[in-house]
Structures are given as C-alpha cells and as structure tokens.
Design a protein around this motif. Structure first.
Motif, short mmCIF file in Angstrom:
data_model
loop_
_atom_site.label_atom_id
_atom_site.label_comp_id
_atom_site.label_asym_id
_atom_site.label_seq_id
_atom_site.Cartn_x
_atom_site.Cartn_y
_atom_site.Cartn_z
N PHE A 171 0.83 -1.20 0.00
CA PHE A 171 0.00 0.00 0.00
C PHE A 171 0.87 1.26 0.00
O PHE A 171 0.57 2.24 -0.69
CB PHE A 171 -0.92 0.01 1.22
CG PHE A 171 -2.00 -1.03 1.18
CD1 PHE A 171 -2.66 -1.32 0.00
CD2 PHE A 171 -2.36 -1.73 2.32
CE1 PHE A 171 -3.66 -2.28 -0.04
CE2 PHE A 171 -3.35 -2.69 2.30
CZ PHE A 171 -4.01 -2.97 1.11
N ARG A 172 1.95 1.23 0.76
CA ARG A 172 2.83 2.39 0.81
C ARG A 172 3.54 2.61 -0.52
O ARG A 172 3.71 3.74 -0.97
CB ARG A 172 3.85 2.23 1.95
CG ARG A 172 3.21 2.38 3.34
CD ARG A 172 4.19 1.99 4.43
NE ARG A 172 5.43 2.73 4.33
CZ ARG A 172 6.61 2.26 4.72
NH1 ARG A 172 6.70 1.04 5.22
NH2 ARG A 172 7.69 3.00 4.62
N LEU A 173 3.96 1.51 -1.18
CA LEU A 173 4.58 1.65 -2.49
C LEU A 173 3.59 2.21 -3.50
O LEU A 173 3.93 3.11 -4.29
CB LEU A 173 5.10 0.29 -2.96
CG LEU A 173 5.70 0.26 -4.37
CD1 LEU A 173 6.94 1.14 -4.44
CD2 LEU A 173 6.03 -1.17 -4.79
N ALA A 174 2.36 1.71 -3.48
CA ALA A 174 1.35 2.18 -4.43
C ALA A 174 1.05 3.66 -4.21
O ALA A 174 0.90 4.42 -5.18
CB ALA A 174 0.08 1.35 -4.29
N ASP A 175 0.96 4.09 -2.96
CA ASP A 175 0.73 5.51 -2.68
C ASP A 175 1.91 6.36 -3.14
O ASP A 175 1.75 7.48 -3.63
CB ASP A 175 0.50 5.73 -1.19
CG ASP A 175 -0.90 5.33 -0.74
OD1 ASP A 175 -1.80 5.28 -1.59
OD2 ASP A 175 -1.09 5.06 0.46
N ARG A 176 3.11 5.81 -2.97
CA ARG A 176 4.31 6.55 -3.32
C ARG A 176 4.42 6.79 -4.83
O ARG A 176 4.82 7.86 -5.28
CB ARG A 176 5.53 5.77 -2.81
CG ARG A 176 6.85 6.45 -3.01
CD ARG A 176 7.98 5.59 -2.43
NE ARG A 176 9.24 6.28 -2.55
CZ ARG A 176 10.09 6.48 -1.57
NH1 ARG A 176 9.80 6.06 -0.35
NH2 ARG A 176 11.24 7.12 -1.76
N ILE A 177 4.07 5.77 -5.62
CA ILE A 177 4.21 5.86 -7.07
C ILE A 177 3.00 6.52 -7.73
O ILE A 177 3.05 6.93 -8.89
CB ILE A 177 4.44 4.45 -7.67
CG1 ILE A 177 4.98 4.53 -9.11
CG2 ILE A 177 3.17 3.62 -7.63
CD1 ILE A 177 6.36 5.08 -9.22
N ASP A 178 1.90 6.67 -7.03
CA ASP A 178 0.65 7.15 -7.61
C ASP A 178 0.79 8.50 -8.32
O ASP A 178 0.30 8.65 -9.45
CB ASP A 178 -0.43 7.22 -6.54
CG ASP A 178 -1.82 7.37 -7.13
OD1 ASP A 178 -2.26 6.45 -7.82
OD2 ASP A 178 -2.45 8.41 -6.90
N PRO A 179 1.44 9.53 -7.72
CA PRO A 179 1.56 10.81 -8.45
C PRO A 179 2.31 10.67 -9.77
O PRO A 179 1.96 11.33 -10.76
CB PRO A 179 2.33 11.70 -7.46
CG PRO A 179 2.05 11.10 -6.11
CD PRO A 179 1.97 9.63 -6.35
N ASP A 180 3.35 9.82 -9.82
CA ASP A 180 4.08 9.61 -11.07
C ASP A 180 3.18 8.97 -12.12
O ASP A 180 3.26 9.31 -13.31
CB ASP A 180 5.29 8.71 -10.82
CG ASP A 180 6.32 9.38 -9.93
OD1 ASP A 180 6.79 10.48 -10.28
OD2 ASP A 180 6.64 8.82 -8.87
N LEU A 181 2.35 8.03 -11.70
CA LEU A 181 1.46 7.37 -12.64
C LEU A 181 0.41 8.33 -13.19
O LEU A 181 0.07 8.28 -14.37
CB LEU A 181 0.77 6.17 -11.97
CG LEU A 181 1.70 5.04 -11.49
CD1 LEU A 181 0.87 3.92 -10.88
CD2 LEU A 181 2.55 4.53 -12.63
#
Length: 403
Positions: A171-181
């Motif tokens: 979940f933390r990785l997904a939140d971290r990459i979300d703005p880039d996506l």
C-alpha cells in the motif's frame, strides 16, 4: 456456541478507564497516520477500526447499531467490569496491556480476543479466572468445571508473517508511485497493466519504517525509470517488471468491475492497485516469487509459544487470533483445510505435549459475522487426540474437535 450480543452498552466506562486525555490523543494519532496516503490511510483506518468504532458509538449514542457494533460494544463493556473485579496487581497489569494496545502500531485486538475467549468459555459452562492478569501466570485464563481445570493462552499472529510481500508495504509503495502514474497517464492516455514479480519479497508495515523506506525508494525508482524510457520490461534479482496494454474487456475503472476482473485474472494472492487520470487507467499487479504460507507461519508460532505460555501442570489450550487477513483469505484458510492441516501437524511435535486443543479466530468472529465469512460457533477448534485429557468429559466443550 458464540457469545450472544443482545444489547449495545455504552463505551463511556471504557474510555473513562483509559482516561479521556489518552483516548483523545490516540484518536488524533490514528487520524494523523491515516492522512499519509489514500491506500495506506484506508488500511490504517481498517487496522484501527476498533478504536474508531468505539468513538463512533460515543458520538452517535441513539443511532441503531449494526451486528459488528453490537459485538464490539459488548466486548468493550466487559473490560471496565473486569477491572473492578481484579485485585490492585491485576488491575495494574490490565492497564499496562490496554496502554500498550493504544501505542504506535498496536491495537486493542489482543485484549478483546482474550475477553471474547473468556466469554466463549463461560457460555460453555466453565468458570473463568484471568490468571495472567490476577497472578502473573504465563497463561491468560484458568478454566474450571467440576474437578477439571485447563490453562488457556491467547495469542495474536499477523498473517503478514506468512507473506513474502506484505500488504502494508505494498500500500505504501502504491501511494508513493501514484503521483508519477497520474502524470504519466496525462501524457500517455490509455489503459495499462504493469505486472510485477518480487522474488525477494517486500516487507514492512503500514507505518513509515526506516527499514523498509530504502527498499520502497529503490522499487519506486525502478518503476519510474521504466516509465521514463517507455521500455516494456526490466528485471533483476529483486524485481521483474512488464508493461502491457490492459485488455480486460468490459471492465470499468469507475466501479468495482475492474478490481473484480483483476482479482479473477491474477488470483487471491495478487496485490493490486488502480490509478486513474482523465480517461486513462494504470493497473499494477504484483506477486511474490512463491505462494503465501500463512498457515505454516501459524504452526511455527504455535510451536514457539506452547512451551513458554503453558506450564504443563494442566491440559492447555492455545487460542490463536489471526490478524491482518480479509474475508476471502480467512475463508480459504478454513475451506482448504490449511489451518487444520498445520494444527494437526503441530500436534505431532514434542512442543505440543501440554496442548489438548488449538482454536482459531479472526476479526470476522470478533465482529460477530456469520457463516460463511466466520467460523461456525465463533471459532475453529481442533483437539489433540494424543493428549491424555482429550477425552475428559468435563473439558469436552473446550476441546471439542470441529470435524
């Protein structure tokens, strides 16, 4: 027989026992932690659902209570009653456990599991003493019926111990990459699927832990580099990435159709994340390099705690609470007989000599859900046929096998 939750008692005596200042500070801490990211924040609110539901009960006193809310309020109401019945030493131990459950990543689940287990045994006709609190015994409850006695130790194990890829870290990785996506989708509209295999796993919890921060940063950078170069794949010993068009027909990102389709496609052990921007959709689907071994991790835990938490002077029961699992995983663990198989394997080991039975429960039972989400009778029970006390009539309700 599961506990009967007929009434919806007030949670105010419990909060008074904790102290209003400490309680308010804890709620503030949970809300601050949940503000860090959309996915991790939702998971943190779910992890601390007990505290949040207690506060909801206090704020909406006249509102009709759900089955889950009634179950929780009944359990919470038992704690101030228990505190009054204990000696000073027992009360001090109780307060220490409560304060520990309201600290950091901890929860009140271990305390509620013990209280609920005591209620279950009383409903089966046993006299119950909180020996761990009252006398500092290594076990939690002393059960008595007729002239027979049994020791019962409650324990909580997280299902994360059996996963190579931890849900909290995902979940933390997904939140971290979300703005880039989102930025990438704005420049490259379309529907994309990033398949990810993590042979070495991904460990860490929902909170920002120093040990996992560096690993998440490296994985984030690898994904970002893949997107920047518009490559279709990348791999090394830590991660295998493959970017493809998303070709699930008929799935819509605006509803649960996409997630349901992805779950059917990748299976219950996959870790999924969906990012949308404009008309674009970017899905990440990750798996570990091997299957989850939640039941195996539970067996290892049973072997570790049995010699330490039971004296061997009486028949012993281990009441295990499996935390950090969802409805489908909990149902699969039961219906595939994974828990039963590992429990019975444990009972053949020397560490199981003092153990007459093992029980299993989860939040599904704690919150009063019915079948098939929860186990019948409020818990799974497996008897150790090799224990001399397995056939004692007075202990039969406590050690009755579920098969």
């Amino acid at each position: 027989m599961a506990p009967h939750y007929a009434a919806s008692p007030s949670a105010d005596p419990f909060v008074s026992l904790i102290g209003s200042k400490r309680w308010t500070a804890r709620l503030t801490e949970i809300r601050d932690l949940a503000a860090g990211g959309r996915r991790a924040g939702q998971a943190i609110r779910q992890r601390h659902a007990v505290e949040l539901m207690i506060e909801k009960a206090r704020a909406a006193r006249q509102a009709p209570a759900t089955v889950t809310e009634r179950a929780l309020r009944s359990l919470v109401a038992e704690i101030p009653i228990l505190a009054k019945a204990l000696t000073r030493g027992g009360r001090d131990r109780l307060m220490a456990r409560l304060h520990d459950g309201l600290d950091g990543q901890n929860t009140l689940v271990p305390m509620l599991h013990m209280v609920r287990t005591a209620m279950l045994q009383r409903a089966r006709g046993f006299g119950v003493t909180f020996a761990g609190l009252e006398h500092g015994a290594p076990f939690d409850l002393l059960l008595k019926r007729d002239r027979s006695e049994a020791e019962l130790s409650c324990d909580v194990i997280t299902a994360e111990e059996g996963r190579l890829v931890h849900r909290g870290a995902w979940f933390r990785l997904a939140d971290r990459i979300d703005p880039d996506l989102q930025t990438w989708l704005a420049a490259h509209p379309g529907r994309y699927l990033l398949k990810m295999t993590l042979p070495l796993g991904l460990r860490g919890g929902l909170h920002d832990e120093e040990g996992s921060r560096e690993t998440l940063a490296r994985l984030h950078q690898r994904i970002r580099a893949l997107l920047e170069t518009r490559a279709r794949q990348d791999h090394d010993e830590a991660i295998i990435l493959r970017l493809d068009p998303l070709l699930l027909a008929g799935a819509q990102a605006e509803d649960m159709g996409l997630v349901s389709s992805l779950r059917r496609e990748f299976g219950p052990e996959a870790h999924l994340s969906v990012t949308t921007a404009g008309g674009g959709v970017f899905v990440m689907a990750a798996r570990a390099g091997q299957e989850n071994e939640v039941a195996t991790a539970i067996r290892r835990r049973l072997a570790a705690i049995a010699p330490a938490r039971l004296t061997g002077e009486r028949p012993g029961i281990l009441a295990m609470f499996v935390e950090d699992t969802d409805r489908q995983e909990w149902r699969d663990l039961r219906e595939r007989l994974e828990l039963e198989g590992e429990a019975r394997q444990f009972m053949t080991n020397p560490e199981a000599r003092p153990v007459v039975a093992v029980t299993f429960a989860s939040r599904m039972e704690l919150f009063g859900l019915g079948e098939p989400d929860a186990a019948p009778g409020g818990e799974l029970r497996f008897r150790n046929p090799g224990h001399p006390a397995a056939g004692i009539a007075a202990l039969a309700p406590a050690v009755m096998s579920s098969d």
